[in-house]
Enzyme design. Structure first.
Site, short mmCIF file in Angstrom:
data_model
loop_
_atom_site.label_atom_id
_atom_site.label_comp_id
_atom_site.label_asym_id
_atom_site.label_seq_id
_atom_site.Cartn_x
_atom_site.Cartn_y
_atom_site.Cartn_z
N SER A 686 -16.63 1.53 21.91
CA SER A 686 -16.30 2.94 22.10
C SER A 686 -17.49 3.82 22.45
CB SER A 686 -15.59 3.49 20.86
OG SER A 686 -16.43 3.43 19.74
N LYS A 729 -12.67 10.24 14.47
CA LYS A 729 -13.86 10.60 15.26
C LYS A 729 -13.89 12.10 15.55
CE LYS A 729 -14.12 6.08 17.53
NZ LYS A 729 -13.92 5.33 18.78
#
Length: 787
Positions: A686, A729
């Site tokens: 990611s 996140k």
């Protein structure tokens, strides 16, 4: 023929009986314990000792209303009253005559009714009817005599007194009081006021009972013929008992076996299961009491009969009340609450619905375990928790076979035994922490337990007989899905429990944690007052977690110091804690919240990562140095992350013309990519777009705004692919003061999970290609961040 009855009104106290009915001229004793009945009895004793007794329609009703009992019963005279221990009274009554309720009212805590006494008057009968009734009476008398002769249940002497009774109504009541009748039949006889129909009714019941008694007699004779072998065995067993007694073997194995057989009759289990248990009892009865096998067999049978074969708690299907309970115990967790309320709604419509198998996944301290306790409370079910952390042996789940010394059932059967109900709420805590070794794989054993199609016949290795687990509501918890085997995960409905944002933590601290800690430390309610600003400071500078576990411990630390202060000075009325007091109670700030760099930086980009304890911000630093074309990756990066960095550099080589980058940069320069906090392992794809942007920034000397963060996987062609943990996140970015986040277009649906107050403070940019990332985040040389 109700015109043949004389009717007289009386005003009498009324007692509804549970499971009893009384006829005129019948003497009956029973115990009274309900307050409503005791008051009615007291009133009857103050009057003429007359009381009206009638039957309740449903014996389970503790506080009956007028609609809960029959309106035809018997006027009775109280003959004797004895007070028993525990506010109970034993009453002896004699039935006087039948009566019917005309009017009823509840006063002074008991029922008082106007009763119409109904007495049969034979003087009004015409001669034809008298002859017909006489014929009926003779038939009934003969049938009753046959009933007595076949059944041997009633003394023949009653026939003598019955022959002297001239009152037909009394004749019927006397027979009804001396034969086996169902509750509905008793009430039917009481309520019939046509004398001919009443005779027909008692006659048909007698004929039916005679047929049943004849069949019973045939069965008894047939069984007696088969008893010779059994009697022989019994005789030999009795001899064996005598021998054992002479030898000093005091334990009476056979009496225990008989007790087990009695218990076996009472359990509801499949025929094959009962046969297997019966064989085990027979085996047990033949073992000498001195044999070591007797305790093994006894323990096995005790375990079987301690299981709740017949017991099941009744679900509370009140959705509103369930919602109130869940909200009362937990703040947030809306997905979990909604799923349980959906289950309740469907259970209301479909009683045979199998329980869902739910897996709650999220960081520690987010309330996964405690919400399951609340689910059990909301459903009115027992709660069983089994921790699977570190479980390596399959026998922990399925039990040990009885061939092993010290074998015991598995945790599942033990949990059911502990709950003493077939439908508890079962929590498998930390299901992702199970491990396999040479003893077997517990995850494979869980496949049967967590499969609604298989668990109705779950076989524990110790029991070796099937036990139904299908009515259990199974809930599992995990911090990560990555460690759960795919076949096991496929059987569960996954609900993500995300970390809390600051606002949610503030509400939890105010409404739940602070009051709970004050109570646990034996302080007065509201003794400690902490304002919102101070709580925010505790959340931001003394805890760093997705859940609230550390926050609770921190508040507990404050409460301990306040408790000490109160003991030293009992005159304290309350303690107000402000932000300036925190250093006194908790020491220096443990965490300095690293807010994002305000100024644009070259070669420095904010990334976002997901961990088992929630989301975190991740700075990616890049230096381009003269060298031999080496790519140096530091910060304890995993293989996937290293490959992601190399993919990004390959992509950059394909677009050097767009940014006037030296096509030979990868040969003449060393590129050093570093992610701080080098002791913490990092992996995953990611950070792909983050590392690629940081390298481009360093090569072009163009800065990246400090208030921007991003997440997304990069391909060789520059496409941006979806990643996981988006909500965590984004919450981490919000905590760090970042105002703009770039996320993959494929993750757009994840934005629905973000709280509105976070959305208002942040801008989310959906990107599909690296070109869009560069356009949004790469400034021109010398350009300042306008945001």
């Amino acid at each position: 023929m109700e015109q043949n009855y004389t009717k007289i009104d009386h005003e009498l106290p009324l007692i509804p009986l549970r499971g009893l009915a009384i006829f005129p001229y019948m003497i009956l004793n029973f115990d009274i314990g309900r307050e409503i009945s005791l008051k009615a009895l007291d009133q009857a004793m103050m009057d003429e000792e007359l009381i009206f007794l009638t039957s309740q329609k449903e014996a389970e009703v503790d506080e009956p209303g007028e609609e809960d009992f029959y309106h035809v019963g018997t006027i009775c005279k109280v003959k004797q009253m004895i007070k028993l221990p525990g506010d109970t009274v034993r009453v002896l009554v004699e039935g006087v005559s039948r009566g019917r309720v005309k009017k009823i009212e509840q006063e002074d805590g008991y029922f008082r009714a106007v009763i119409e006494e109904i007495v049969f008057d034979s003087d009004n009968l015409d001669s034809e009817t008298e002859v017909e009734i006489e014929a009926f009476v003779r038939n009934v008398f003969d049938a009753f005599e046959e009933y007595i002769n076949i059944g041997n249940r009633v003394s023949p002497e009653i026939l003598i007194s019955l022959a002297d009774i001239e009152d037909v109504d009394r004749f019927i009541d006397t027979i009804a009081a001396n034969i086996y009748l169902k509750s509905s039949q008793k009430q039917e006889i009481l309520e019939e006021f046509d004398i001919r129909k009443r005779l027909e009714l008692i006659y048909s019941i007698l004929l039916e009972e005679i047929d049943i008694l004849k069949i019973e007699k045939k069965i008894t004779l047939r069984v007696k013929k088969q008893m010779n072998k059994v009697q022989k065995e019994y005789y030999l067993r009795e001899q064996l008992k005598a021998i054992q007694k002479e030898l000093g073997e005091e334990e009476d194995i056979n009496s225990e076996a008989d007790e087990y057989r009695e218990k076996l009759k009472k359990i509801k289990a499949p025929k094959t299961t009962k046969e297997k248990i019966e064989k085990e009892i027979d085996k047990f009865s033949k073992i000498s009491s001195m044999s070591p096998d007797v305790s093994v067999s006894r323990n096995y049978l005790d375990t079987i009969f301690s299981l709740p074969w017949n017991k099941e708690t009744k679900d509370k299907l009140d959705i509103t009340k369930a919602k109130d309970i869940l909200d009362e115990d937990h703040y947030g967790l809306e997905k979990v609450k909604e799923r349980i309320l959906e289950y309740l709604a469907i259970r209301t419509l479909a009683k045979s619905l199998k329980g869902p198998i739910i897996c709650l996944v999220g960081p520690p301290g987010t309330g996964k375990t405690s919400i399951v306790k609340s689910i059990a409370r909301a459903l009115n079910r027992k709660f069983v928790r089994i921790s699977l952390g570190g479980v390596r042996d399959e026998a922990e789940i399925r039990g040990h076979r009885r061939t092993y010394v010290g074998s015991i059932p598995g945790r599942i059967i033990n949990g059911v035994k502990e709950a003493q109900t077939k439908n508890p709420v079962f929590l498998f805590d930390e299901i992702d922490k199970m491990a396999a070794d040479y003893k077997g794989d517990p995850a494979s054993a869980m496949l049967e337990v967590l499969d609604p199609e298989q668990n109705k016949d779950f076989v524990d290795h110790y029991l070796e007989i099937p036990f139904d687990l299908s009515k259990i509501l199974f809930v599992t918890t995990a911090n990560s899905l990555g460690n759960i085997p795919r076949p096991l995960l496929d059987r569960m409905e996954v609900i993500e429990v995300s970390g809390y944002i600051e606002e949610e933590k503030l509400n939890i601290a105010k409404k739940y944690l602070l009051p709970k800690q004050i109570k646990e430390h034996a302080l007065k309610e509201n003794f400690i007052k902490i304002d919102d600003e101070t709580l925010r400071s505790i959340i931001n500078h003394y805890t760093r977690e997705a859940g609230v576990r550390t926050l609770e411990r921190t508040i507990g630390k404050i409460c301990r110091k306040v408790a000490k202060k109160y003991v030293e000075d009992p005159t304290l009325e309350e303690v107000v804690i402000n932000k300036s007091d925190l250093e006194t109670y908790l020491g220096k700030d443990m965490f300095k919240y690293q807010l994002a760099e305000v100024n644009p930086q070259i070669g420095l980009v904010n990334g976002l990562a997901w961990t088992e304890v929630g989301g975190v911000t991740l700075e990616v630093e890049v230096n381009v140095l003269k060298g031999k074309g080496e790519i140096v990756l530091t910060g304890k990066l995993g293989d996937v992350m290293k490959e992601s960095a190399k993919t990004g550099i390959s992509y950059i080589r394909s677009i050097v013309d767009k940014f006037d980058i030296d096509p030979e940069f990868y040969k003449t320069n060393d590129i050093h990519i570093h992610i701080p906090e080098g002791a913490v392992p990092k992996d995953g794809p990611s950070a792909g777009i983050t590392m690629a942007l940081a390298v481009i920034s360093a090569l072009t000397k163009r800065p990246v705004p400090g208030n921007i963060a991003m997440t997304g996987e990069i391909t060789l062609r520059g496409r941006v692919l979806a990643v996981g943990g988006v909500k965590e996140k984004l919450l981490a970015a919000h905590r760090a003061g970042i105002t703009k986040v770039l996320i993959p277009k494929e993750c757009e649906a994840d934005l629905d999970e973000i709280p509105e107050n976070v959305k208002e403070k942040m801008e989310f940019v959906l990107v599909e290609h690296m070109d869009e990332v560069l356009e949004q985040a790469l400034l021109k040389s010398g350009e300042n961040n306008e945001n």
